[in-house]
Design a protein around this motif. Sequence first.
Motif, PDB file in Angstrom:
ATOM      1  N   LYS A 353      53.121  37.828  38.432  1.00 33.32           N
ATOM      2  CA  LYS A 353      53.073  37.179  39.825  1.00 33.32           C
ATOM      3  C   LYS A 353      53.314  37.968  40.822  1.00 33.32           C
ATOM      4  N   ARG A 354      54.295  38.723  40.834  1.00 32.96           N
ATOM      5  CA  ARG A 354      54.732  39.719  41.789  1.00 32.96           C
ATOM      6  C   ARG A 354      53.377  40.488  42.300  1.00 32.96           C
ATOM      7  N   ALA A 355      52.233  41.024  41.475  1.00 24.84           N
ATOM      8  CA  ALA A 355      51.512  41.601  41.733  1.00 24.84           C
ATOM      9  C   ALA A 355      50.258  40.981  41.992  1.00 24.84           C
ATOM     10  N   PHE A 356      50.176  39.847  41.748  1.00 24.75           N
ATOM     11  CA  PHE A 356      49.019  38.909  42.129  1.00 24.75           C
ATOM     12  C   PHE A 356      49.606  37.603  42.119  1.00 24.75           C
ATOM     13  N   PRO A 357      50.078  37.053  43.395  1.00 22.85           N
ATOM     14  CA  PRO A 357      50.661  35.688  43.575  1.00 22.85           C
ATOM     15  C   PRO A 357      49.802  34.747  43.263  1.00 22.85           C
ATOM     16  N   GLU A 358      48.364  34.954  43.291  1.00 21.11           N
ATOM     17  CA  GLU A 358      47.528  33.687  43.033  1.00 21.11           C
ATOM     18  C   GLU A 358      47.640  33.401  41.562  1.00 21.11           C
ATOM     19  N   ARG A 381      40.324  31.487  45.591  1.00 19.68           N
ATOM     20  CA  ARG A 381      40.167  31.209  46.909  1.00 19.68           C
ATOM     21  C   ARG A 381      38.676  31.677  47.280  1.00 19.68           C
ATOM     22  N   TYR A 382      37.934  32.830  46.659  1.00 17.51           N
ATOM     23  CA  TYR A 382      36.957  33.169  47.301  1.00 17.51           C
ATOM     24  C   TYR A 382      36.033  33.899  46.262  1.00 17.51           C
ATOM     25  N   PRO A 383      34.934  33.913  46.613  1.00 20.50           N
ATOM     26  CA  PRO A 383      33.795  34.486  45.798  1.00 20.50           C
ATOM     27  C   PRO A 383      34.400  35.573  44.960  1.00 20.50           C
ATOM     28  N   GLY A 384      34.133  35.877  43.645  1.00 23.89           N
ATOM     29  CA  GLY A 384      34.647  37.160  43.037  1.00 23.89           C
ATOM     30  C   GLY A 384      36.205  37.240  42.802  1.00 23.89           C
ATOM     31  N   HIS A 385      36.644  36.468  43.122  1.00 19.08           N
ATOM     32  CA  HIS A 385      38.174  36.636  43.011  1.00 19.08           C
ATOM     33  C   HIS A 385      38.622  36.732  41.526  1.00 19.08           C
ATOM     34  N   ALA A 386      37.834  35.872  40.622  1.00 21.12           N
ATOM     35  CA  ALA A 386      38.178  35.997  39.176  1.00 21.12           C
ATOM     36  C   ALA A 386      38.220  37.644  38.641  1.00 21.12           C
ATOM     37  N   ARG A 387      36.832  38.157  39.362  1.00 23.26           N
ATOM     38  CA  ARG A 387      36.430  39.423  38.799  1.00 23.26           C
ATOM     39  C   ARG A 387      37.633  40.536  39.390  1.00 23.26           C
ATOM     40  N   ILE A 389      40.836  39.766  39.609  1.00 21.79           N
ATOM     41  CA  ILE A 389      42.015  39.748  38.923  1.00 21.79           C
ATOM     42  C   ILE A 389      41.586  40.566  37.517  1.00 21.79           C
ATOM     43  N   MET A 390      40.506  40.408  36.839  1.00 17.46           N
ATOM     44  CA  MET A 390      40.319  41.272  35.801  1.00 17.46           C
ATOM     45  C   MET A 390      40.550  42.643  36.102  1.00 17.46           C
ATOM     46  N   MET A 391      39.839  43.183  37.160  1.00 17.01           N
ATOM     47  CA  MET A 391      40.144  44.667  37.306  1.00 17.01           C
ATOM     48  C   MET A 391      41.338  45.088  37.738  1.00 17.01           C
ATOM     49  N   GLY A 392      42.141  44.102  38.607  1.00 12.29           N
ATOM     50  CA  GLY A 392      43.434  44.432  38.883  1.00 12.29           C
ATOM     51  C   GLY A 392      44.213  44.487  37.533  1.00 12.29           C
ATOM     52  N   LEU A 393      44.298  43.598  36.729  1.00 17.60           N
ATOM     53  CA  LEU A 393      44.912  43.574  35.582  1.00 17.60           C
ATOM     54  C   LEU A 393      44.895  44.898  34.686  1.00 17.60           C
ATOM     55  N   TRP A 394      43.362  45.207  34.423  1.00 20.52           N
ATOM     56  CA  TRP A 394      43.222  46.359  33.746  1.00 20.52           C
ATOM     57  C   TRP A 394      43.599  47.681  34.230  1.00 20.52           C
ATOM     58  N   GLY A 395      43.719  47.571  35.501  1.00 19.92           N
ATOM     59  CA  GLY A 395      43.675  49.016  36.299  1.00 19.92           C
ATOM     60  C   GLY A 395      45.079  49.222  36.593  1.00 19.92           C
ATOM     61  N   MET A 396      45.845  48.125  37.119  1.00 21.01           N
ATOM     62  CA  MET A 396      47.182  48.512  37.797  1.00 21.01           C
ATOM     63  C   MET A 396      48.126  48.095  36.911  1.00 21.01           C
TER      64      MET A 396
END
Length: 498
Positions: A353-358, A381-387, A389-396
């Motif tokens: 949650k610290r990395a992705f508050p949403e 909150r916006y179009p593409g938001h789910a994608r 999150i996927m990219m962020g979790l895999w990459g960060m």
Amino acid sequence: MPIRDFPPFRDLREFVRHLDAAGDVARVAEPVDLVHDMAEVHRRVIARDGPALVFERPRDASGRILPVPVIANLFGTRERVAAGLGIRPERLAELGEALASLREPQPVDGLRDALARLPILRAAMRTRAETVDRPVVQEEVRTGRDVDLGTLPVQTCWPGEAGPLITWGVVTTRPPDSETVAGYNLGIYRMQVLGPDRVIMRWLHHRGGAKHHAQWAAQGKDTPVAVAIGTDPATMLAAVLPLPEALSEVRFSGLLRGARPRLAKARTVPLLVPADSEIVLEGFVSATETAPEGPFGDHTGYYNAVEPFPVMRVTAITTRRDPTYLSTFTGRAPDEPAVLGATFNELFLPIVKRAFPEIVDVWLPPHACSYRMAIIAIKKRYPGHARRIMMGLWGMLPQFTYTKLIVVVDDDVDPRSWDDVAWAIATRFDASRDLVVIDRTPIDYLDFASPLSGLGGKLGIDATNKIGTETSREWGAVLKATPEVTARVDALWSKLGL
């Protein structure tokens, strides 16, 4: 750590006494075979959320009763994992917040904030190791020709396995250019017993022990190693928690325990070892010699492939006068790694949650090998938001490197409920629009479903409501009773005889 409900457990024995007082230990006086039978007993008990087990008369393959009892299923329930962390299970989220603060400390905001952080600063003082001159783990010392791993009750867990396997050893290594405790790495790596003084060290390339081994080998030197079996729970759990790379597991164990780590000089290797352990194996992992490891049952529920790993020569076995051996098995969930993973999920959520508050919640289903699948609930909150999150979790986040399936749902869906997730996929997902497929990414090399060892694909499923430019159709409204209807039926319910 200023979060603690129980007194510090200095060693394994104090922790077992604590569990025993709570009626959470079962002692088995009947002889039980180390080959297959002990693991089968353990498997049945953990499937019922049963107690920790003390096998008082382990029997080896020759029929000999060994004088060293075996503890198994130590962390077989969420409650016992939490107790090992020093807390009650309802405070796991609070401890997770403290871990998140350690990873990303915030600047001090005035005197009041500084005073509020004093407990953390006092706890940090407990991370400094204390050196013990006459440790109990060296009450008995065997070196040279007296080294014999056959005197230890090492299990063979599944039919068809290559031999006895040491499963719960806390492996200590350090880089060749530093002898400070801050540079130590603690990890849990399984070790196949080859003979009286030889084992195979199975550490994966991305783990700290393998990194140190590569550094020693680059200098043409064998790696000094110490393997502590039966340490205090804080040391064991620090070795498996997803800590920041720069945070020493030894020092964190003191923070977690609420008492300074107690270390002692090893007898035959240039390392400090946990002074209050039951057993320590000392030795050197060869820079050049390897041996085929396996097959062994793994957390996937399958036997792993046979692959070469480096060989360790054991130069000393040190023990207490009356040691206890700690063991477990690995297999398809439920097993102890799955229970640990499910409990650590609660610790890990504040970090995510610290990395992705949403992100509202994360669930790593234990039966999906704990980390290979993730269900993520978000406030979209916006179009593409789910994608994103996927990219962020895999990459960060390194913890998601081997997660090969991510399902993203809205915050009105419980990600821990398969019924809710199935409903979201069935009603909010379209295969022509909502799939994200990535190929040739890092994958757990134990995953033989991937086309190449260590390299495979990842799949994302967007099972969220589609908003804005994500759809050109009118989106459905979820059926839900109004608050007025709910209140009227609540008032009427007791009269209905239902």
